[in-house]
Design a protein around this motif. Structure first.
Motif, PDB file in Angstrom:
ATOM      1  N   ASN A  99       0.787  -1.124   0.144  1.00 56.84           N
ATOM      2  CA  ASN A  99      -0.073   0.232  -0.185  1.00 56.84           C
ATOM      3  C   ASN A  99       0.951   1.272   0.189  1.00 56.84           C
ATOM      4  O   ASN A  99       0.303   2.449  -0.034  1.00 56.84           O
ATOM      5  CB  ASN A  99      -1.242  -0.094   1.204  1.00 56.84           C
ATOM      6  N   ASN A 100       2.160   1.064  -0.009  1.00 53.06           N
ATOM      7  CA  ASN A 100       2.912   2.145  -0.016  1.00 53.06           C
ATOM      8  C   ASN A 100       3.271   2.992  -1.374  1.00 53.06           C
ATOM      9  O   ASN A 100       3.021   2.311  -2.514  1.00 53.06           O
ATOM     10  CB  ASN A 100       4.514   1.993   0.578  1.00 53.06           C
ATOM     11  N   ARG A 101       3.542   4.265  -1.487  1.00 57.49           N
ATOM     12  CA  ARG A 101       3.993   4.822  -2.606  1.00 57.49           C
ATOM     13  C   ARG A 101       5.124   5.851  -2.181  1.00 57.49           C
ATOM     14  O   ARG A 101       5.340   6.170  -0.964  1.00 57.49           O
ATOM     15  CB  ARG A 101       2.859   5.466  -3.278  1.00 57.49           C
ATOM     16  N   PHE A 102       6.041   6.373  -3.046  1.00 54.87           N
ATOM     17  CA  PHE A 102       6.939   7.175  -2.810  1.00 54.87           C
ATOM     18  C   PHE A 102       6.057   8.485  -2.549  1.00 54.87           C
ATOM     19  O   PHE A 102       4.878   8.808  -3.155  1.00 54.87           O
ATOM     20  CB  PHE A 102       8.017   7.474  -4.087  1.00 54.87           C
ATOM     21  N   ASN A 103       7.063   9.498  -1.772  1.00 55.37           N
ATOM     22  CA  ASN A 103       6.198  10.825  -1.907  1.00 55.37           C
ATOM     23  C   ASN A 103       7.313  11.837  -2.295  1.00 55.37           C
ATOM     24  O   ASN A 103       8.372  11.490  -3.201  1.00 55.37           O
ATOM     25  CB  ASN A 103       5.669  11.365  -0.365  1.00 55.37           C
ATOM     26  N   MET A 118       5.557   6.805   1.835  1.00 55.89           N
ATOM     27  CA  MET A 118       4.437   6.927   2.922  1.00 55.89           C
ATOM     28  C   MET A 118       3.097   5.738   2.316  1.00 55.89           C
ATOM     29  O   MET A 118       3.145   5.131   1.210  1.00 55.89           O
ATOM     30  CB  MET A 118       3.668   7.951   2.546  1.00 55.89           C
ATOM     31  N   ALA A 119       2.314   5.356   3.379  1.00 56.35           N
ATOM     32  CA  ALA A 119       1.545   4.483   2.859  1.00 56.35           C
ATOM     33  C   ALA A 119       0.321   5.422   2.078  1.00 56.35           C
ATOM     34  O   ALA A 119       0.158   6.737   2.124  1.00 56.35           O
ATOM     35  CB  ALA A 119       0.471   4.288   4.072  1.00 56.35           C
ATOM     36  N   GLU A 120      -0.341   4.805   1.080  1.00 57.83           N
ATOM     37  CA  GLU A 120      -1.232   5.755   0.420  1.00 57.83           C
ATOM     38  C   GLU A 120      -2.534   6.271   1.149  1.00 57.83           C
ATOM     39  O   GLU A 120      -2.804   5.699   2.114  1.00 57.83           O
ATOM     40  CB  GLU A 120      -2.073   4.568  -0.726  1.00 57.83           C
ATOM     41  N   GLU A 121      -2.572   7.388   0.867  1.00 54.51           N
ATOM     42  CA  GLU A 121      -3.839   8.224   2.080  1.00 54.51           C
ATOM     43  C   GLU A 121      -5.212   7.649   1.424  1.00 54.51           C
ATOM     44  O   GLU A 121      -5.706   7.370   0.222  1.00 54.51           O
ATOM     45  CB  GLU A 121      -3.594   9.577   1.729  1.00 54.51           C
ATOM     46  N   ARG A 129      -0.324   5.030   9.868  1.00 57.48           N
ATOM     47  CA  ARG A 129       0.928   5.742  10.261  1.00 57.48           C
ATOM     48  C   ARG A 129       2.225   4.791  10.259  1.00 57.48           C
ATOM     49  O   ARG A 129       2.311   3.539  10.247  1.00 57.48           O
ATOM     50  CB  ARG A 129       0.501   6.189  11.654  1.00 57.48           C
ATOM     51  N   TYR A 130       3.299   5.470  10.273  1.00 58.81           N
ATOM     52  CA  TYR A 130       4.836   4.816  10.519  1.00 58.81           C
ATOM     53  C   TYR A 130       5.170   4.102   9.408  1.00 58.81           C
ATOM     54  O   TYR A 130       5.760   3.092   9.549  1.00 58.81           O
ATOM     55  CB  TYR A 130       4.698   4.151  11.715  1.00 58.81           C
ATOM     56  N   GLN A 131       4.611   3.884   8.133  1.00 64.71           N
ATOM     57  CA  GLN A 131       4.853   2.954   6.917  1.00 64.71           C
ATOM     58  C   GLN A 131       5.895   3.442   6.112  1.00 64.71           C
ATOM     59  O   GLN A 131       6.373   2.617   5.424  1.00 64.71           O
ATOM     60  CB  GLN A 131       3.504   2.459   6.275  1.00 64.71           C
ATOM     61  N   VAL A 150       8.232   6.559   9.221  1.00 62.80           N
ATOM     62  CA  VAL A 150       8.145   7.803   8.722  1.00 62.80           C
ATOM     63  C   VAL A 150       6.350   7.815   8.358  1.00 62.80           C
ATOM     64  O   VAL A 150       5.762   6.818   7.791  1.00 62.80           O
ATOM     65  CB  VAL A 150       8.698   8.216   7.457  1.00 62.80           C
ATOM     66  N   ASP A 151       5.806   8.870   8.652  1.00 65.19           N
ATOM     67  CA  ASP A 151       4.191   9.037   8.321  1.00 65.19           C
ATOM     68  C   ASP A 151       4.199   9.546   6.809  1.00 65.19           C
ATOM     69  O   ASP A 151       3.673   8.562   5.778  1.00 65.19           O
ATOM     70  CB  ASP A 151       3.554   9.899   9.398  1.00 65.19           C
ATOM     71  N   ILE A 152       4.460  10.709   6.749  1.00 62.20           N
ATOM     72  CA  ILE A 152       4.400  11.362   5.235  1.00 62.20           C
ATOM     73  C   ILE A 152       5.663  11.885   5.020  1.00 62.20           C
ATOM     74  O   ILE A 152       5.824  13.029   5.454  1.00 62.20           O
ATOM     75  CB  ILE A 152       3.380  12.428   5.185  1.00 62.20           C
ATOM     76  N   SER A 153       6.391  11.175   4.199  1.00 57.02           N
ATOM     77  CA  SER A 153       7.822  11.908   3.969  1.00 57.02           C
ATOM     78  C   SER A 153       7.707  12.841   2.945  1.00 57.02           C
ATOM     79  O   SER A 153       7.054  12.925   1.746  1.00 57.02           O
ATOM     80  CB  SER A 153       8.607  10.642   3.195  1.00 57.02           C
ATOM     81  N   ASN A 154       8.268  14.056   3.221  1.00 59.44           N
ATOM     82  CA  ASN A 154       8.130  15.388   2.614  1.00 59.44           C
ATOM     83  C   ASN A 154       9.339  16.216   2.436  1.00 59.44           C
ATOM     84  O   ASN A 154      10.490  15.618   2.333  1.00 59.44           O
ATOM     85  CB  ASN A 154       6.738  16.146   3.082  1.00 59.44           C
ATOM     86  N   GLY A 155       9.146  17.478   2.558  1.00 55.87           N
ATOM     87  CA  GLY A 155      10.175  18.476   2.043  1.00 55.87           C
ATOM     88  C   GLY A 155      11.803  18.166   2.565  1.00 55.87           C
ATOM     89  O   GLY A 155      11.932  17.552   3.614  1.00 55.87           O
TER      90      GLY A 155
END
Ligand SMILES: O=C(O)[C@H](O)[C@@H](O)[C@H](O)[C@H](O)CO
Ligand SMILES: [Zn+2]
Length: 299
Positions: A99-103, A118-121, A129-131, A150-155
């Motif tokens: 269920n994950n994808r890159f962000n 992150m896990a797909e929203e 969370r924490y995927q 990580v929850d939502i890997s971002n900036g």
């Protein structure tokens, strides 16, 4: 005092615009629309947008030194040939997490392509969370995992002396820093350099300016904020006419324009009618600061 001007430059509406990157040689802004599986290139001279549709959500794009681009598509680091629109896989991650994808992703000053998962929203910022994990694809074609949980890997971005790596895991509501070893790509000593204020909401994409200050797009906060990572103070707030501001990069002549992406997914009809420009790309001029050119992937 410089006078700040905000305008929409690309009128197409993105469901979730992200990963703006300025490409000097084509006077263009690259960006993606994640759920629409689109990689776009807006030519600032002709005002034309070209796009390549890929087979999975595409979360970031970067310039490749040897020609063409690289992108994170689904859970794959890929190479993109813009001319024939072909995508080839370079490395896959999170194979056990269906269920994950890159962000978000960005290339470091040594040409390594950093991107997190992150896990797909289910809905914006609603997810298992924490995927997620943070990875970097090295120029030798091998990706390394830095950390997980990580929850939502971002900036992400690097200090001007390349000794600090800045990183956002969105649901921590914090902008973090690590010591960075440019030679090896290793990180150490994680700490928070800024905690979001309530009205700033969720920290999303980020970029650095030539004074070493960080610009953070505030998802649901309808603004970009300028932070001093040394003092932990917010120096400036620039509000935009849409709530879902997702990421930013400097571009244009001398990198003096700040481009900001936005999203429309997650807004109801009422909210959409109050924010007719949501999902568009904005250009902010008159900030009186400049950014730096993006680094190309060296592989
Ligand atoms: O691009 C991203 O970072 C995420 O994929 C987006 O879905 C949103 O920005 C997120 O929901 C905000 O936290
Ligand atoms: Zn993002």
């Amino acid at each position: 005092m410089s006078s700040i001007k905000i305008e929409t430059v690309v009128l197409d509406t993105n469901r979730c615009g992200e990963s703006p990157v300025w490409e000097e040689k084509s006077n263009s802004l690259l960006y993606v629309d994640i759920p629409s599986k689109k990689i776009c290139r807006w030519n600032s001279l002709t005002k034309q947008v070209q796009e390549v549709i890929v087979d999975s959500p595409v979360s970031s794009v970067a310039i490749r030194q040897s020609g063409g681009y690289v992108a994170t598509v689904g859970t794959r680091f890929c190479a993109l040939n813009w001319e024939d629109q072909s995508l080839s896989d370079l490395f896959s991650v999170d194979k056990d997490k269906k269920n994950n994808r890159f962000n978000d992703g960005k290339v470091d000053p040594a040409g390594r392509y950093f991107a997190g998962t992150m896990a797909e929203e289910i809905a914006p910022a609603v997810l298992e969370r924490y995927q997620g994990s943070l990875y970097a694809l090295f120029p030798n074609g091998i990706a390394e995992k830095y950390f997980d949980n990580v929850d939502i890997s971002n900036g992400l971005d690097w200090s001007l002396d390349h000794k600090v790596f800045y990183y956002i895991d969105s649901l921590s509501y914090s902008v973090d820093a690590f010591d960075y070893d440019l030679h090896t790509g290793k990180i150490a000593n994680r700490r928070s350099v800024y905690k979001m204020e309530k009205e700033e909401h969720i920290p999303d994409g980020m970029c650095i300016d030539t004074e070493g200050k960080l610009w953070v797009a505030c998802y649901n906060g309808g603004r970009v904020i300028r932070l001093d990572p040394e003092t932990g103070k917010r120096l400036q707030t620039v509000k935009l006419p849409v709530e879902k501001t997702t990421s930013c990069c400097f571009g244009g002549k001398d990198y003096s324009e700040l481009y900001v992406t936005s999203a429309r997914d997650g807004l109801d009809t009422d909210e959409l009618s109050r924010q007719p420009d949501t999902g568009k790309i904005f250009k902010i001029t008159g900030l009186g600061v400049k950014g730096i050119a993006p680094f190309p992937f060296a592989g």
